[in-house]
Design an enzyme around this catalytic site. Structure first.
Site, mmCIF file in Angstrom:
data_model
loop_
_atom_site.group_PDB
_atom_site.id
_atom_site.type_symbol
_atom_site.label_atom_id
_atom_site.label_comp_id
_atom_site.label_asym_id
_atom_site.label_seq_id
_atom_site.Cartn_x
_atom_site.Cartn_y
_atom_site.Cartn_z
ATOM 1 N N ALA A 108 0.756 -1.148 -0.022
ATOM 2 C CA ALA A 108 0.086 0.006 -0.070
ATOM 3 C C ALA A 108 0.863 1.084 -0.015
ATOM 4 O O ALA A 108 1.959 1.077 0.432
ATOM 5 C CB ALA A 108 -0.948 -0.261 1.333
ATOM 6 N N GLU A 145 -0.718 -9.110 -1.473
ATOM 7 C CA GLU A 145 -2.335 -9.231 -1.164
ATOM 8 C C GLU A 145 -2.869 -9.266 -2.560
ATOM 9 O O GLU A 145 -3.798 -10.074 -2.990
ATOM 10 C CB GLU A 145 -2.842 -8.358 -0.238
ATOM 11 C CG GLU A 145 -2.425 -8.741 1.157
ATOM 12 C CD GLU A 145 -2.751 -7.651 2.223
ATOM 13 O OE1 GLU A 145 -2.418 -6.568 2.136
ATOM 14 O OE2 GLU A 145 -3.604 -7.835 2.958
ATOM 15 N N GLY A 170 0.435 -5.100 0.778
ATOM 16 C CA GLY A 170 -0.704 -4.932 -0.093
ATOM 17 C C GLY A 170 -0.355 -5.595 -1.853
ATOM 18 O O GLY A 170 -1.035 -6.155 -2.543
ATOM 19 N N GLU A 200 3.829 -5.857 6.942
ATOM 20 C CA GLU A 200 3.106 -4.746 7.830
ATOM 21 C C GLU A 200 3.217 -4.599 9.243
ATOM 22 O O GLU A 200 3.249 -3.445 9.942
ATOM 23 C CB GLU A 200 1.525 -5.013 7.559
ATOM 24 C CG GLU A 200 1.069 -4.715 6.320
ATOM 25 C CD GLU A 200 1.103 -5.827 5.098
ATOM 26 O OE1 GLU A 200 2.012 -6.723 5.485
ATOM 27 O OE2 GLU A 200 0.573 -5.585 4.089
HETATM 28 N N1 CAA Z 1 4.696 3.357 -0.009
HETATM 29 C C1 CAA Z 1 5.103 4.691 -0.119
HETATM 30 N N2 CAA Z 1 6.172 4.926 -0.369
HETATM 31 C C2 CAA Z 1 7.349 3.885 -0.433
HETATM 32 C C3 CAA Z 1 6.736 2.461 -0.088
HETATM 33 C C4 CAA Z 1 5.436 2.467 0.103
HETATM 34 N N3 CAA Z 1 4.905 1.126 0.443
HETATM 35 N N4 CAA Z 1 7.812 1.757 0.095
HETATM 36 C C5 CAA Z 1 8.815 2.534 -0.259
HETATM 37 N N5 CAA Z 1 8.660 3.668 -0.679
HETATM 38 C C6 CAA Z 1 9.480 4.776 -0.998
HETATM 39 C C7 CAA Z 1 10.393 5.298 0.045
HETATM 40 O O1 CAA Z 1 9.806 6.022 0.937
HETATM 41 C C8 CAA Z 1 11.556 5.566 -0.826
HETATM 42 O O2 CAA Z 1 11.291 7.055 -0.945
HETATM 43 P P1 CAA Z 1 12.395 8.124 -1.193
HETATM 44 O O3 CAA Z 1 13.214 7.622 -2.369
HETATM 45 O O4 CAA Z 1 11.558 9.329 -1.471
HETATM 46 O O5 CAA Z 1 13.100 8.104 0.246
HETATM 47 C C9 CAA Z 1 11.379 4.965 -1.835
HETATM 48 O O6 CAA Z 1 10.022 4.339 -1.916
HETATM 49 C C10 CAA Z 1 12.668 3.786 -2.032
HETATM 50 O O7 CAA Z 1 12.499 3.078 -0.972
HETATM 51 P P2 CAA Z 1 13.680 2.613 -0.419
HETATM 52 O O8 CAA Z 1 14.730 3.590 -0.282
HETATM 53 O O9 CAA Z 1 13.199 1.795 0.866
HETATM 54 O O10 CAA Z 1 14.196 1.438 -1.135
HETATM 55 P P3 CAA Z 1 15.033 0.067 -1.238
HETATM 56 O O11 CAA Z 1 15.286 -0.496 -2.541
HETATM 57 O O12 CAA Z 1 16.179 0.107 -0.151
HETATM 58 O O13 CAA Z 1 13.605 -0.863 -0.469
HETATM 59 C C11 CAA Z 1 11.398 -1.844 -0.317
HETATM 60 C C12 CAA Z 1 12.579 -1.124 -1.154
HETATM 61 C C13 CAA Z 1 12.088 -3.224 0.081
HETATM 62 C C14 CAA Z 1 10.230 -2.143 -1.143
HETATM 63 C C15 CAA Z 1 11.254 -0.900 1.010
HETATM 64 O O14 CAA Z 1 11.060 0.606 0.473
HETATM 65 C C16 CAA Z 1 10.072 -1.250 1.861
HETATM 66 O O15 CAA Z 1 10.167 -2.306 2.675
HETATM 67 N N6 CAA Z 1 9.021 -0.714 1.549
HETATM 68 C C17 CAA Z 1 7.882 -1.075 2.432
HETATM 69 C C18 CAA Z 1 6.980 -2.236 2.091
HETATM 70 C C19 CAA Z 1 5.931 -2.343 2.898
HETATM 71 O O16 CAA Z 1 5.891 -2.335 4.209
HETATM 72 N N7 CAA Z 1 4.580 -2.721 2.420
HETATM 73 C C20 CAA Z 1 3.573 -2.898 3.091
HETATM 74 C C21 CAA Z 1 2.985 -1.537 3.198
HETATM 75 S S1 CAA Z 1 1.294 -1.479 4.411
HETATM 76 C C22 CAA Z 1 0.280 -2.480 3.253
HETATM 77 O O17 CAA Z 1 0.298 -2.870 2.348
HETATM 78 C C23 CAA Z 1 -1.040 -2.653 4.140
HETATM 79 C C24 CAA Z 1 -2.274 -3.601 3.411
HETATM 80 O O18 CAA Z 1 -2.268 -4.405 3.757
HETATM 81 C C25 CAA Z 1 -2.959 -2.824 2.378
#
Ligand code: CAA
Length: 694
Positions: free
Chosen positions: A65, A108, A105, A128
């Site tokens: 998400a 999912e 998500g 999450e």
């Molecule tokens: N939403 C918004 N922005 C996100 C994001 C997300 N889910 N995931 C990453 N970003 C953004 C980061 O803030 C970063 O932005 P900036 O460049 O402006 O700083 C950019 O994307 C790149 O992210 P990273 O620097 O972390 O890049 P990376 O290559 O080292 O890692 C990643 C990539 C493994 C995807 C890591 O970003 C990560 O773990 N992201 C979160 C994943 C997550 O937790 N997903 C679950 C979300 S909650 C959900 O999905 C709820 C549900 O059930 C619906």
């Protein structure tokens, strides 16, 4: 090609419709992406295509998400559930083609495809929990149906990103594609589905793996018991577990979904998730340095020199060897050098995080030398990690200046000495920087990168990027005694000691801070580290509580006693001996011990920390409030579900509340509680700590 919206296209390859998402950086499920998917599946469904492939451009499949949208007013758009329903109920096979990460998500969504194809380098997970949440789009109900209850419990409460080959074994991925050939493989798979008339697998309808766990509540009880320590204080792991329980015990998939909804809502509106989501962005923000563009060229670092083969030097060396960088460690004498190298070897052999041949390679990358002149001629970076004496450090840096090649970065691991003074003995202060690792340096995530007066931008940029490469979380700080972390720690330590001299027992202080969420309190920490660090027997004349304890050979856990008494399993008990020592000191000082409430203990320890954070920001020694939080969460065990000291300051009412407390303490106890001038300014301007953004 049909452009569905700004981030989604629909193309065709024979019988297969291809929906392609392209929403950098990580294809997060923003309103635009959800709309694109919804309309894309609708259009593909209405076409005469016989199968549908969902694939992403850029570095990754959908990474979850869009966290930045949480809590913001929703734009009118398709919901994730609309998209999932469209996919799962599609009368044509839907295949998700996964590279990079399918997280939260994103997974999912993929679980609503009928099949999943992934490249081996892809990783899948429901992380999450790390945001204080649970997968709120059916993930808690679908994952255990695919991988079974035990694996789902482990995956969801750890948030682990499972490598695709493992996901394939778990049944989460149906086919592994050759690296770089994802699209071809997904198309071939889709055509096979059509040709073989394969069933449209709906995970939500398959209860076999849940049945296996029915009537076995001990699975959950045992899991909770085994992880109680790890989950202590956090709300999200328990909510994730409850969802899987609901999957097992509900009569229908929909009933389980309802439980998921309720638990998700509870977490989403709670303070813990707000803190953990804040912290997610705080860590990433810390990499951004105003005035230094992200594309600033970095200096190549292929060989690192380290001075000092002690615990610190050895730990630092391992970080670089772990990522394939050659390291040479210099000591003055053969014996400590041999000892240091042997410790590194045994650390590697014990940790078993890598395969034996990889471990051997890493050990092979670290060599030792007794000569700086020989060893450091060709290094790109030197890190000095000797004991904290200015004259010794200056002597070393003068030598480094003469030995190292032009452009080499000269770093000190000092935890508080003045780096400008150290740099002043060189003719290249622009190449001098602080790299403050935390012990044990091969384990602890935090790296304080200390910018001195003359440090060049590209030296900072190189250090920030290098930190990421070696798996550290970096925060850029300025030169001041103790930098950010230890300077704030000083406030807490002072109050902890004073509280004891006023009548609180060490175990009272420790308990309050432990209950707040720290892994241990300051006195338990002293016992663990050894009370005799910096204590000199010959000079000890019972002048402090510590002196008396050390003189009685209560030097901490290693001697079976310190502030606490320890049994043979190192379980701590309050000590009547320590209690008497403290009591005698208080009486000798002419004071009367008083009863101190838990509330006072917490406030006396925490509010001065926040105040010090404000002073640090005022002096420009940290860029933004969230960087202070990054330091404290990563280096000092501040519970991430409380965001960090500055976030917590806002949580308990913001600058006005902190100011009032400090004024109250100042009136009662004097200057040490003097509010930071910036604190008063924030209150006057009606600002929050979060407004201190650098
Ligand atoms: N939403 C918004 N922005 C996100 C994001 C997300 N889910 N995931 C990453 N970003 C953004 C980061 O803030 C970063 O932005 P900036 O460049 O402006 O700083 C950019 O994307 C790149 O992210 P990273 O620097 O972390 O890049 P990376 O290559 O080292 O890692 C990643 C990539 C493994 C995807 C890591 O970003 C990560 O773990 N992201 C979160 C994943 C997550 O937790 N997903 C679950 C979300 S909650 C959900 O999905 C709820 C549900 O059930 C619906």
């Amino acid at each position: 090609m049909t452009e569905i919206n700004a981030v989604t296209t629909l193309t065709r390859d024979g019988d297969v419709a291809i929906i392609t998402l392209n929403s950098p950086p990580v294809n997060a499920l923003s309103a635009n992406v959800r709309n694109g998917l919804f309309e894309g599946f609708k259009a593909a469904g209405a076409s005469d295509a016989k199968a549908i492939v969902l694939i992403c451009e850029g570095r990754t499949f959908i990474a979850g998400a869009d966290i930045s949208e949480f809590g913001a007013p929703g734009k009118p758009s398709a919901s994730l559930f609309d998209v999932q329903e469209m996919m799962e109920n599609s009368p044509k096979p839907v295949i998700a083609a996964i590279h990079g990460t399918a997280l939260g998500g994103g997974l999912e969504v993929a679980l609503c495809a009928h099949y999943r194809v992934a490249v081996p380098s892809a990783r899948l997970g429901l992380p999450e929990v790390a945001l204080g949440l649970l997968p709120g789009a059916g993930g808690t109900q679908r994952l255990p149906r695919v991988v079974g209850v035990e694996t789902a419990l482990e995956m969801m409460t750890s948030g682990r990103h499972v490598p695709a080959p493992e996901a394939f074994k778990l049944g989460l991925v149906d086919e592994l594609a050759e690296e770089g050939k994802l699209k071809e493989a997904a198309l071939a798979f889709a055509n096979k589905c059509v040709a073989e008339n394969r069933p449209l697998v709906k995970i939500s309808e398959n209860n076999t793996k849940l049945e296996a766990a029915k009537g076995h509540p001990e699975i959950f009880a045992n899991f909770r018991k085994a992880n109680a320590r790890k989950f202590r204080g956090f709300d999200a792991p328990e909510a994730n577990i409850k969802c899987i329980e609901a999957a097992v015990n509900s009569a229908t998939f929909e009933e389980g979904l309802k439980a998921e909804r309720t638990l998700f809502g509870g977490l989403m509106s709670g303070a813990q998730s707000a803190a953990q989501r804040y912290y997610f962005f705080a860590e990433r923000q810390a990499n951004k340095i105003p005035g230094i563009a992200d594309d600033t060229p970095v200096r190549p670092i292929n060989k690192v020199g380290i001075i000092g083969a002690g615990t610190m030097g050895g730990g630092i060396a391992m970080n670089f060897a772990n990522v394939g960088i050659e390291v040479v460690i210099v000591e003055q004498q053969q014996a400590p050098l041999d000892k240091g190298l042997a410790t590194i070897r045994s650390n590697y052999e014990r940790s078993r995080t890598a395969k034996p041949e990889e471990t051997a390679k890493r050990i092979g990358l670290i060599t030792g030398s007794l000569s700086m002149e020989e060893a450091f001629k060709d290094v790109d970076l030197v890190i000095e990690a000797v004991f904290e004496r200015m004259d010794v450090k200056k002597d070393i840096f003068a030598k480094l200046d003469a030995i190292c090649k032009p452009g080499a970065i000269l770093a000190t691991n000092t935890s508080g000495l003045n780096i400008d003074e150290i740099a002043s003995v060189t003719k290249r202060p622009q190449d001098v920087i602080g790299l403050h690792f935390f012990s044990p340096a091969n384990v602890m995530k935090l790296l304080e990168i200390v910018r001195a007066d003359h440090t060049a931008d590209d030296v900072i940029q190189t250090s920030m990027k290098l930190a990421k490469k070696i798996g550290k979380i970096a925060a850029l700080v300025g030169v001041c005694p103790g930098f950010v972390g230890n300077r704030i720690l000083g406030q807490r330590q002072r109050e902890a000691q004073k509280l004891v001299m006023e009548g609180a027992m060490p175990w009272d202080v420790d308990r309050v801070l432990y209950d707040f969420g720290f892994p241990m309190g300051p006195f338990a920490m002293s016992d663990l580290a050894g009370l005799d660090i910096g204590w000199v027997k010959e000079k000890s004349h019972g002048e402090t509580i510590r002196d008396v304890l050390c003189e009685a050979d209560r030097r901490g856990q290693k001697t079976g006693a310190g502030y606490y008494d320890y049994d043979e399993n190192r379980v701590a008990k309050p000590s009547p001996f320590t209690e008497k020592v403290i009591h005698d000191f208080i009486v000798k000082s002419g004071a009367n011990p008083r009863k101190i409430s838990d509330e006072e203990i917490l406030e006396r320890c925490i509010f001065p920390m926040i105040n010090e954070g404000v002073k640090i920001l005022e002096e420009g020694k940290a860029i933004r409030a969230s960087d202070v939080d990054v330091v404290w969460v990563n280096g000092y065990g501040w519970p991430v579900y409380r965001g960090g000291p500055m976030f917590y300051g806002d949580l308990v009412g913001g600058p006005a509340v902190v100011l009032k407390k400090m004024q109250e303490f100042e009136a009662k106890m004097g200057d040490q509680f003097k509010p930071a001038p910036l604190l008063e300014k924030l209150v006057a301007e009606g600002k929050t700590f979060a407004d201190l953004k650098g």
